[in-house]
Design an enzyme around this catalytic site. Structure first.
Site, PDB file in Angstrom:
ATOM      1  N   LEU A   1       2.685   6.883  -5.030  1.00  0.00           N
ATOM      2  CA  LEU A   1       4.051   7.067  -5.842  1.00  0.00           C
ATOM      3  C   LEU A   1       3.368   8.401  -6.426  1.00  0.00           C
ATOM      4  CD1 LEU A   1       5.329   3.851  -7.092  1.00  0.00           C
ATOM      5  CD2 LEU A   1       6.010   5.013  -5.397  1.00  0.00           C
TER       6      LEU A   1
ATOM      7  N   HIS B   1       0.816  -1.183   0.313  1.00  0.00           N
ATOM      8  CA  HIS B   1       0.004   0.141   0.064  1.00  0.00           C
ATOM      9  C   HIS B   1       0.803   1.220   0.140  1.00  0.00           C
ATOM     10  CE1 HIS B   1      -3.866   2.020   1.490  1.00  0.00           C
ATOM     11  NE2 HIS B   1      -3.220   2.942   0.981  1.00  0.00           N
TER      12      HIS B   1
ATOM     13  N   ASP C   1      -8.726   3.445  -3.281  1.00  0.00           N
ATOM     14  CA  ASP C   1      -8.110   3.902  -2.306  1.00  0.00           C
ATOM     15  C   ASP C   1      -7.784   5.510  -2.008  1.00  0.00           C
ATOM     16  OD1 ASP C   1      -6.807   3.663   0.582  1.00  0.00           O
ATOM     17  OD2 ASP C   1      -5.042   4.477  -0.545  1.00  0.00           O
TER      18      ASP C   1
ATOM     19  N   HIS D   1     -10.269   0.698   0.832  1.00  0.00           N
ATOM     20  CA  HIS D   1     -10.138   1.804   1.914  1.00  0.00           C
ATOM     21  C   HIS D   1     -11.858   2.168   2.340  1.00  0.00           C
ATOM     22  CE1 HIS D   1      -9.310   6.089   2.880  1.00  0.00           C
ATOM     23  NE2 HIS D   1     -10.606   6.083   2.951  1.00  0.00           N
TER      24      HIS D   1
ATOM     25  N   HIS E   1      -5.133  -0.540   5.779  1.00  0.00           N
ATOM     26  CA  HIS E   1      -4.874   0.122   6.927  1.00  0.00           C
ATOM     27  C   HIS E   1      -5.973   0.353   8.046  1.00  0.00           C
ATOM     28  CE1 HIS E   1      -7.310   3.104   4.469  1.00  0.00           C
ATOM     29  NE2 HIS E   1      -6.321   3.466   3.782  1.00  0.00           N
TER      30      HIS E   1
ATOM     31  N   HIS F   1       3.490  14.281   0.747  1.00  0.00           N
ATOM     32  CA  HIS F   1       2.538  15.606   0.412  1.00  0.00           C
ATOM     33  C   HIS F   1       3.708  16.536   0.553  1.00  0.00           C
ATOM     34  CE1 HIS F   1      -1.359  14.014   0.347  1.00  0.00           C
ATOM     35  NE2 HIS F   1      -1.359  13.302   1.440  1.00  0.00           N
TER      36      HIS F   1
ATOM     37  N   PHE G   1      -4.495  14.627   4.219  1.00  0.00           N
ATOM     38  CA  PHE G   1      -4.299  13.416   4.975  1.00  0.00           C
ATOM     39  C   PHE G   1      -3.060  12.728   4.388  1.00  0.00           C
ATOM     40  CE2 PHE G   1      -8.983  14.094   5.707  1.00  0.00           C
ATOM     41  CZ  PHE G   1      -8.927  13.803   7.201  1.00  0.00           C
ATOM     42  N   GLY G   2      -2.254  11.996   5.161  1.00  0.00           N
ATOM     43  CA  GLY G   2      -0.962  11.107   4.812  1.00  0.00           C
ATOM     44  C   GLY G   2       0.166  11.606   5.229  1.00  0.00           C
TER      45      GLY G   2
ATOM     46  N   ASP H   1       1.357   2.539   3.843  1.00  0.00           N
ATOM     47  CA  ASP H   1       0.729   3.699   3.087  1.00  0.00           C
ATOM     48  C   ASP H   1       1.480   4.971   3.010  1.00  0.00           C
ATOM     49  OD1 ASP H   1      -1.580   5.286   2.534  1.00  0.00           O
ATOM     50  OD2 ASP H   1      -2.496   5.279   4.393  1.00  0.00           O
TER      51      ASP H   1
HETATM   52  N1  LIG Z   1      -3.790   7.592   3.697  1.00  0.00           N
HETATM   53  C1  LIG Z   1      -3.874   8.783   3.848  1.00  0.00           C
HETATM   54  O1  LIG Z   1      -3.761   9.476   4.544  1.00  0.00           O
HETATM   55  N2  LIG Z   1      -3.717   9.260   2.423  1.00  0.00           N
HETATM   56  C2  LIG Z   1      -3.804   8.844   1.221  1.00  0.00           C
HETATM   57  C3  LIG Z   1      -4.881   8.015   1.027  1.00  0.00           C
HETATM   58  C4  LIG Z   1      -5.087   6.838   1.672  1.00  0.00           C
HETATM   59  O2  LIG Z   1      -4.657   5.863   1.709  1.00  0.00           O
HETATM   60  O3  LIG Z   1      -6.306   6.703   2.072  1.00  0.00           O
HETATM   61  C5  LIG Z   1      -3.400   9.717   0.352  1.00  0.00           C
HETATM   62  O4  LIG Z   1      -3.109   9.345  -0.906  1.00  0.00           O
HETATM   63  O5  LIG Z   1      -2.712  10.941   0.592  1.00  0.00           O
HETATM   64 ZN   LIG Z   2      -6.760   4.516   1.962  1.00  0.00          ZN
END
Ligand SMILES: NC(=O)N[C@@H](CC(=O)O)C(=O)O
Ligand SMILES: [Zn+2]
EC number: 3.5.2.3
Length: 429
Positions: A67, A64, A156, A183, A236, A313, A327-328, A309
């Protein structure tokens, strides 16, 4: 062309200990494994790598990752993302389709595979979207996407909200022996929320993301998976309720598998120090009770594997703050050291258990030829310095994404060499 990797510490599952081994790699496969007890092999005419004092493992597999290519190259691209993966000891990674355009056509799958072949340095396995543009309205062309090289279907980044749509997707995927990767998130329960329901949200007067937003989809989907017979894989997993539902579904024979991320195993909402968006990811950090539940789920096999995951960003995006930032968090370059330091060095797990959840288990679940050091297997190898301590320095990441809550953490278990298909793709040995 043949290489001997000498003096590596290899985990012996039967003996539950590390043993010195010499591994010969030839034509991209593991050609021979010799016991260290028999002395050094004859290396004349071969290249050598000395792994003395280091862990020698099958390359890690991460099912997961994001890229970001095509479309969001300012966050990451296939060149930088695969370099980041290699530094983290990952030799196979499966990338998510929430790009721009979304990976929902055979052409986009081919684009990613071509880029990975020319600019990537680890194996890249692409997922395709379940629905066109991940909008949840119309299924993609599963047959054409499979033909082009997609290894599974997922929206996802967002959940598939419509149960009939998910059921149709599962029936179709089952008929072609392909997995659905989900997801799990009910959109109506998460509006305007950035962190979990819990102490942190209360303290800051924020709306929380409830556990049910995830678990409702898990519950719905294991029933649909039972009805359709599809291999259903949960992304996740972060909540106690999801673990409970997956455990129950497995116990009655539903073909469900699941993954968990290092941050959900190590951090809870009570660890979030401030409104810093480097602590914002989806699903969010949950309560200490959930952390305990996902650890137990991973330990008893309810959760099958660890994934990062990896979600890079830009600094500018993360500077928008907890409520507005995307998010991420990034994951490749901290995953193994985090898991090793927190669970193995601290005496909670045998090293072999962690390795299994990052190599043979993902390979088993997704039917991959990699993930083991068996003679004849592809020569995907990771060498790790288990002893040396280093501080996490996000600015030094190969990833373009510096967004991590783990900056400054002192960890052990740093990968030092990564080999894919018999070729060293990264080394600081
Ligand atoms: N996990 C995250 O917080 N963000 C992911 C999206 C995802 O996996 O849900 C993303 O693409 O930034
Ligand atoms: Zn996700």
């Amino acid at each position: 062309m043949s290489t001997w990797i000498l003096n590596g510490q290899v985990w012996n599952e039967a003996a539950e200990q590390l043993e010195v081994k010499h591994v010969r790699v030839e034509n991209g496969v593991i050609a021979a494994i010799a016991s260290g007890a028999d002395g050094l092999p004859d290396t004349a005419g071969h290249e050598t790598i000395d792994a003395k004092g280091m862990l020698l493992s099958a390359g890690f597999i991460d099912m997961h990752v994001h890229l970001r290519e095509p479309g969001f190259e300012y966050k990451e691209d296939i060149a930088s993302g695969t370099r980041s993966a290699a530094r983290g000891g990952f030799t196979t990674i499966a990338c998510m389709p929430n790009t721009r355009p979304v990976i929902d056509t055979p052409e986009t799958i081919k684009y990613v595979l071509d880029k990975a072949a020319t600019e990537g340095i680890v194996r890249v396995l692409p997922y395709a979207a379940i629905t066109k543009n991940e909008l949840g309205r119309e299924l993609t062309d599963f047959a054409a996407l499979k033909e082009a090289g997609a290894i599974g279907f997922t929206d996802d980044g967002v959940g598939v909200q419509n149960a009939q749509m998910m059921k149709d997707a599962m029936s179709l995927a089952a008929s072609m022996n392909m997995p659905i990767i989900a997801h799990c998130e009910d959109d109506t329960l998460v509006v305007g929320a950035a962190v979990t329901e819990g102490k942190f949200a209360q303290k800051h007067g924020l709306k929380g993301i409830p556990n049910e937003s995830e678990a409702i989809h898990v519950g719905r989907d294991v029933l649909l998976a039972e009805a359709t017979g599809v291999h259903y894989h949960v992304c996740h997993v972060s909540t106690e309720q999801s673990v409970r539902l997956i455990r129950l579904a497995k116990s009655v024979g539903v073909k469900v598998t699941a993954e968990v991320c290092p941050h959900h195993l190590i951090l809870s909402d009570e660890d979030i120090p401030s409104l810093d968006a480097n602590w914002k990811m989806n699903p969010p950090l949950r309560t200490p009770r959930d952390v305990q539940a996902v650890i137990e789920g991973l330990e008893d096999g309810t959760l099958d594997m660890i994934v990062t995951d990896h979600a890079p960003h830009s600094a500018e995006e993360k500077a928008r703050g907890m409520l507005l930032a995307p998010f991420g968090i990034t994951g490749f370059e901290t995953a193994f050291p985090l898991m090793y330091t927190h669970f193995v060095k601290n005496g909670k797990w045998p090293l072999g258990f962690l390795l299994k959840r990052m190599t043979t288990d993902p390979a088993r679940v997704f039917g991959l030829p990699t993930g083991s050091l068996a003679v004849g297997a592809p020569a995907d190898v990771t060498i790790v310095d288990l002893e040396g301590e280093r501080e996490v320095d996000p600015q030094a990441f190969a990833s373009k994404g510096k967004n991590t809550p783990f900056g400054g953490w002192k960890l052990n278990g740093w990968p030092v060499l990564t080999m894919v298909n018999g070729a060293v793709v990264w080394s600081e040995l």
